[in-house]
Design a protein around this motif. Structure first.
Motif, PDB file in Angstrom:
ATOM      1  N   GLN A   1       0.823  -1.204   0.000  1.00 55.32           N
ATOM      2  CA  GLN A   1       0.000   0.000   0.000  1.00 55.32           C
ATOM      3  C   GLN A   1       0.867   1.268   0.000  1.00 55.32           C
ATOM      4  O   GLN A   1       1.844   1.357   0.739  1.00 55.32           O
ATOM      5  CB  GLN A   1      -0.849   0.002   1.265  1.00 55.32           C
TER       6      GLN A   1
ATOM      7  N   SER B   1       2.935   2.309  -2.087  1.00 53.92           N
ATOM      8  CA  SER B   1       4.280   2.239  -2.670  1.00 53.92           C
ATOM      9  C   SER B   1       4.355   3.047  -3.965  1.00 53.92           C
ATOM     10  O   SER B   1       5.447   3.396  -4.419  1.00 53.92           O
ATOM     11  CB  SER B   1       4.670   0.780  -2.935  1.00 53.92           C
ATOM     12  N   GLY B   2       3.203   3.326  -4.543  1.00 51.72           N
ATOM     13  CA  GLY B   2       3.194   4.136  -5.765  1.00 51.72           C
ATOM     14  C   GLY B   2       2.712   3.396  -6.998  1.00 51.72           C
ATOM     15  O   GLY B   2       2.981   3.816  -8.117  1.00 51.72           O
ATOM     16  N   LYS B   3       1.979   2.315  -6.798  1.00 56.52           N
ATOM     17  CA  LYS B   3       1.516   1.502  -7.940  1.00 56.52           C
ATOM     18  C   LYS B   3       0.683   2.294  -8.936  1.00 56.52           C
ATOM     19  O   LYS B   3       0.936   2.268 -10.136  1.00 56.52           O
ATOM     20  CB  LYS B   3       0.656   0.323  -7.451  1.00 56.52           C
TER      21      LYS B   3
ATOM     22  N   ASP C   1      -7.757  -2.326  -8.550  1.00 57.26           N
ATOM     23  CA  ASP C   1      -7.763  -2.119  -7.106  1.00 57.26           C
ATOM     24  C   ASP C   1      -9.189  -1.818  -6.700  1.00 57.26           C
ATOM     25  O   ASP C   1      -9.677  -0.707  -6.870  1.00 57.26           O
ATOM     26  CB  ASP C   1      -6.844  -0.950  -6.722  1.00 57.26           C
TER      27      ASP C   1
ATOM     28  N   ARG D   1      -9.421  -0.192  -2.072  1.00 57.52           N
ATOM     29  CA  ARG D   1      -9.334   1.169  -1.535  1.00 57.52           C
ATOM     30  C   ARG D   1     -10.386   2.047  -2.214  1.00 57.52           C
ATOM     31  O   ARG D   1     -10.456   2.088  -3.444  1.00 57.52           O
ATOM     32  CB  ARG D   1      -7.936   1.748  -1.761  1.00 57.52           C
TER      33      ARG D   1
ATOM     34  N   GLY E   1      -3.154  -2.754  -2.963  1.00 55.58           N
ATOM     35  CA  GLY E   1      -2.014  -2.861  -2.056  1.00 55.58           C
ATOM     36  C   GLY E   1      -2.487  -3.212  -0.672  1.00 55.58           C
ATOM     37  O   GLY E   1      -3.643  -3.030  -0.335  1.00 55.58           O
TER      38      GLY E   1
ATOM     39  N   SER F   1       9.405  11.753  -9.377  1.00 53.42           N
ATOM     40  CA  SER F   1       8.524  12.830  -8.930  1.00 53.42           C
ATOM     41  C   SER F   1       7.116  12.275  -8.878  1.00 53.42           C
ATOM     42  O   SER F   1       6.871  11.139  -9.269  1.00 53.42           O
ATOM     43  CB  SER F   1       8.575  14.028  -9.878  1.00 53.42           C
ATOM     44  N   GLU F   2       6.206  13.093  -8.402  1.00 56.58           N
ATOM     45  CA  GLU F   2       4.828  12.621  -8.324  1.00 56.58           C
ATOM     46  C   GLU F   2       4.129  12.695  -9.666  1.00 56.58           C
ATOM     47  O   GLU F   2       3.090  12.094  -9.855  1.00 56.58           O
ATOM     48  CB  GLU F   2       4.065  13.473  -7.311  1.00 56.58           C
TER      49      GLU F   2
HETATM   50  N1  LIG Z   1       7.912  12.093  -4.749  1.00 60.84           N
HETATM   51  C1  LIG Z   1       7.373  11.006  -5.278  1.00 60.84           C
HETATM   52  N2  LIG Z   1       6.152  10.634  -4.904  1.00 60.84           N
HETATM   53  C2  LIG Z   1       5.612   9.528  -5.448  1.00 60.84           C
HETATM   54  C3  LIG Z   1       6.326   8.748  -6.404  1.00 60.84           C
HETATM   55  N3  LIG Z   1       5.538   7.714  -6.745  1.00 60.84           N
HETATM   56  C4  LIG Z   1       4.391   7.848  -6.039  1.00 60.84           C
HETATM   57  N4  LIG Z   1       4.428   8.938  -5.252  1.00 60.84           N
HETATM   58  C5  LIG Z   1       3.399   9.412  -4.301  1.00 60.84           C
HETATM   59  O1  LIG Z   1       3.139   8.389  -3.350  1.00 60.84           O
HETATM   60  C6  LIG Z   1       1.787   8.401  -2.940  1.00 60.84           C
HETATM   61  C7  LIG Z   1       1.174   7.027  -3.132  1.00 60.84           C
HETATM   62  O2  LIG Z   1       1.092   6.733  -4.514  1.00 60.84           O
HETATM   63  P1  LIG Z   1       0.018   5.753  -5.148  1.00 60.84           P
HETATM   64  O3  LIG Z   1       0.344   5.639  -6.581  1.00 60.84           O
HETATM   65  O4  LIG Z   1      -1.352   6.157  -4.794  1.00 60.84           O
HETATM   66  O5  LIG Z   1       0.388   4.420  -4.398  1.00 60.84           O
HETATM   67  P2  LIG Z   1      -0.342   3.004  -4.483  1.00 60.84           P
HETATM   68  O6  LIG Z   1       0.702   1.961  -4.350  1.00 60.84           O
HETATM   69  O7  LIG Z   1      -1.202   2.933  -5.668  1.00 60.84           O
HETATM   70  O8  LIG Z   1      -1.214   3.068  -3.164  1.00 60.84           O
HETATM   71  P3  LIG Z   1      -2.467   2.117  -2.811  1.00 60.84           P
HETATM   72  O9  LIG Z   1      -3.310   2.072  -4.013  1.00 60.84           O
HETATM   73  O10 LIG Z   1      -3.120   2.805  -1.643  1.00 60.84           O
HETATM   74  O11 LIG Z   1      -1.908   0.804  -2.424  1.00 60.84           O
HETATM   75  C8  LIG Z   1       1.118   9.461  -3.783  1.00 60.84           C
HETATM   76  O12 LIG Z   1       1.035  10.648  -3.029  1.00 60.84           O
HETATM   77  C9  LIG Z   1       2.057   9.661  -4.955  1.00 60.84           C
HETATM   78  O13 LIG Z   1       1.973  10.941  -5.491  1.00 60.84           O
HETATM   79  C10 LIG Z   1       7.651   9.174  -6.774  1.00 60.84           C
HETATM   80  O14 LIG Z   1       8.360   8.546  -7.583  1.00 60.84           O
HETATM   81  N5  LIG Z   1       8.113  10.303  -6.190  1.00 60.84           N
END
Ligand SMILES: Nc1nc2c(ncn2[C@@H]2O[C@H](COP(=O)(O)OP(=O)(O)OP(=O)(O)O)[C@@H](O)[C@H]2O)c(=O)[nH]1
Ligand SMILES: [Mg+2]
Length: 439
Positions: free
Chosen positions: A109, A111-113, A137, A140, A191, A274-275
């Motif tokens: 969860q 991790s940025g998927k 997903d 969530r 996640g 980056s985001e």
């Molecule tokens: N700075 C930065 N932030 C990132 C990066 N990748 C993701 N984020 C941030 O990390 C947070 C989580 O990213 P998600 O893509 O929602 O992660 P997820 O794994 O899909 O999360 P779940 O679906 O809840 O499991 C967000 O605020 C993104 O903007 C990155 O490479 N750099």
């Protein structure tokens, strides 16, 4: 990573300048490297192997008798680090355009998927692929919505369904791919806080159904060593083909990147920087090693520049760096372009010698608006040759730009420093090339 580059910078400066070095010098330097790596949360066994191999090679004749033993030593450390990071760049293994290629993203969860799914889609779209994103997903709340919004931003279609059955959605997505002739499909998955059996079972079933060409673990670089442990478990349970390390732009300790390949034997294929949807970089072990070692990464910098510059402009910049004809006017152009390129910080980390030496706060303190104003108040002649700018000119420029003489002086100093860094970088590059050629 920043701290690590800083440390390496210090170690290399200490040993690099020596005209001759002893075994004791090498041992001391390696000991410091060891401490720095452990502090960066690199796996202990990996550190030991790295250190032993480095010592052995460095104590060989080649270094002790070399004309520039310090530089030779630095090169050994660099090469060892490249090996640690995986030697060569690992491309995605996708099928040709006439067959559907399948990418499955997995990870814990947060991790940025989901973000990475969009980044990857954009990356592949820019390569001419027709990509479909699939929202799998269903746990969530708002996860599906998040992907739909991202898809809208990058102009990639997102397949979604109001069903609670992941496998049914995946099956239907395949039908859409066939009907609308998509050549690539990316699955964003659920996640969990921790690795649990339910998640693994769901992923196993999904994997068996979609038969991915690439099963990529999305891991958060900030979690250091635990990212490596996670990769190990995911690999054992579902079999991964590679890793995408996200949040590489944060002030991570860099340990994850350095341990991943040798612990899991799976390559890092991309890093998230980056985001934003553009914030994905292909992982080049050679370049990342240079960045970690504080040597900068001219190649990536130039590539990044190419994204906003015309090809010809980028080449001109590289030529200027090589020929040392970089002027204040060029500096001004760069400030303006960097603004367009995004995060100053990640760019500066690629600048040789600057990695890790400038913090975010310092950066914010630097008002590029003032710098622009100062350079704009200079005459063409002054911009082309900063050396003629003496006290009288300085106070005129300060008045003209509404800044102070001290600020003008600071800018000139900074410009001089970056010129020096560029010269060094070019020299290092040339020397590396010569050394390689000589071997
Ligand atoms: N700075 C930065 N932030 C990132 C990066 N990748 C993701 N984020 C941030 O990390 C947070 C989580 O990213 P998600 O893509 O929602 O992660 P997820 O794994 O899909 O999360 P779940 O679906 O809840 O499991 C967000 O605020 C993104 O903007 C990155 O490479 N750099
Ligand atoms: Mg998500």
């Amino acid at each position: 990573m920043e701290k690590l580059s800083q440390k390496f910078g210090d170690i290399f400066r200490a040993i690099g300048g020596k005209a001759s070095i002893s075994e004791k010098n090498i041992e001391d330097a390696v000991e410091e490297i060891k401490m720095a790596l452990l502090e960066a949360d690199v796996n202990l066994r990996v550190v030991r192997r790295f250190v032993n191999a480095t010592i052995e090679e460095a104590k060989g004749e080649k270094v002790l008798r070399a004309v520039q033993p310090g530089q030779q030593f630095v090169k050994i450390v660099h090469d060892r680090m490249v090996a640690l990071l995986g030697d060569t760049k690992q491309d995605l293994q996708l099928k040709g355009p006439d067959t559907l290629s399948v990418i499955l993203l997995a990870g814990l969860q947060g991790s940025g998927k989901t973000t990475t799914a969009a980044k990857l889609a954009l990356h592949l779209k820019n390569k001419g692929r027709k990509v479909l994103l699939v929202a799998c997903d269903l746990v969530r709340p708002a996860a599906v919505e998040q992907l739909v919004v991202l898809g809208g931003q990058i102009g990639v279609t997102v397949y979604r369904e109001d069903s609670q059955n992941v496998l049914a959605i995946a099956g239907n997505a395949f039908k859409v791919c066939k009907k609308d002739l998509y050549d690539t499909v990316i699955f964003d998955t659920t996640g969990r806080m921790q690795i649990d059996d339910g998640l693994m079972k769901e992923l196993e079933q999904l994997r068996n159904l979609v038969k991915p060409d690439e099963t990529l673990l999305v891991a958060d670089a900030m979690t250091g060593q635990s990212a490596v442990d996670i990769a190990k478990v995911f690999n054992e349970r579902i079999g991964i083909s590679g890793v995408i390390l996200t949040k590489f732009d944060s002030d991570t300790r860099g340990g994850a990147a350095l341990s991943l390949k040798s612990v899991t034997d799976k390559p890092i294929k991309f890093i998230g920087v980056s985001e934003r949807p553009e914030g994905l970089e292909v992982f080049h072990p050679e370049r990342i090693a240079s960045r970690i070692l504080g040597m900068g990464d001219i190649v990536s910098l130039v590539e990044k520049a190419q994204e906003v510059m015309e090809q010809g402009e980028a080449e001109a910049l590289e030529r200027k760096m090589v020929n040392e004809t970089f002027t204040l006017q060029d500096y001004l152009d760069q400030i303006r372009k960097m603004k367009k390129m995004g995060s100053m910080k990640s760019l500066l980390d690629m600048m040789p010698g600057l990695a890790g030496q400038i913090s975010e706060e310092q950066l914010n303190a630097v008002d590029t608006k003032h710098e622009e104003a100062i350079i704009l108040s200079m005459t063409r002649k002054e911009r082309n040759n900063y050396l003629i700018i003496g006290p009288t000119r300085r106070s005129r420029i300060a008045r003209g730009s509404g800044t102070s003489v001290a600020e003008v002086a600071r800018l000139l100093k900074k410009f001089e420093k970056s010129k020096l860094m560029m010269r060094k970088a070019v020299k290092n590059k040339k020397m590396a090339a010569q050394m390689m050629g000589g071997m």
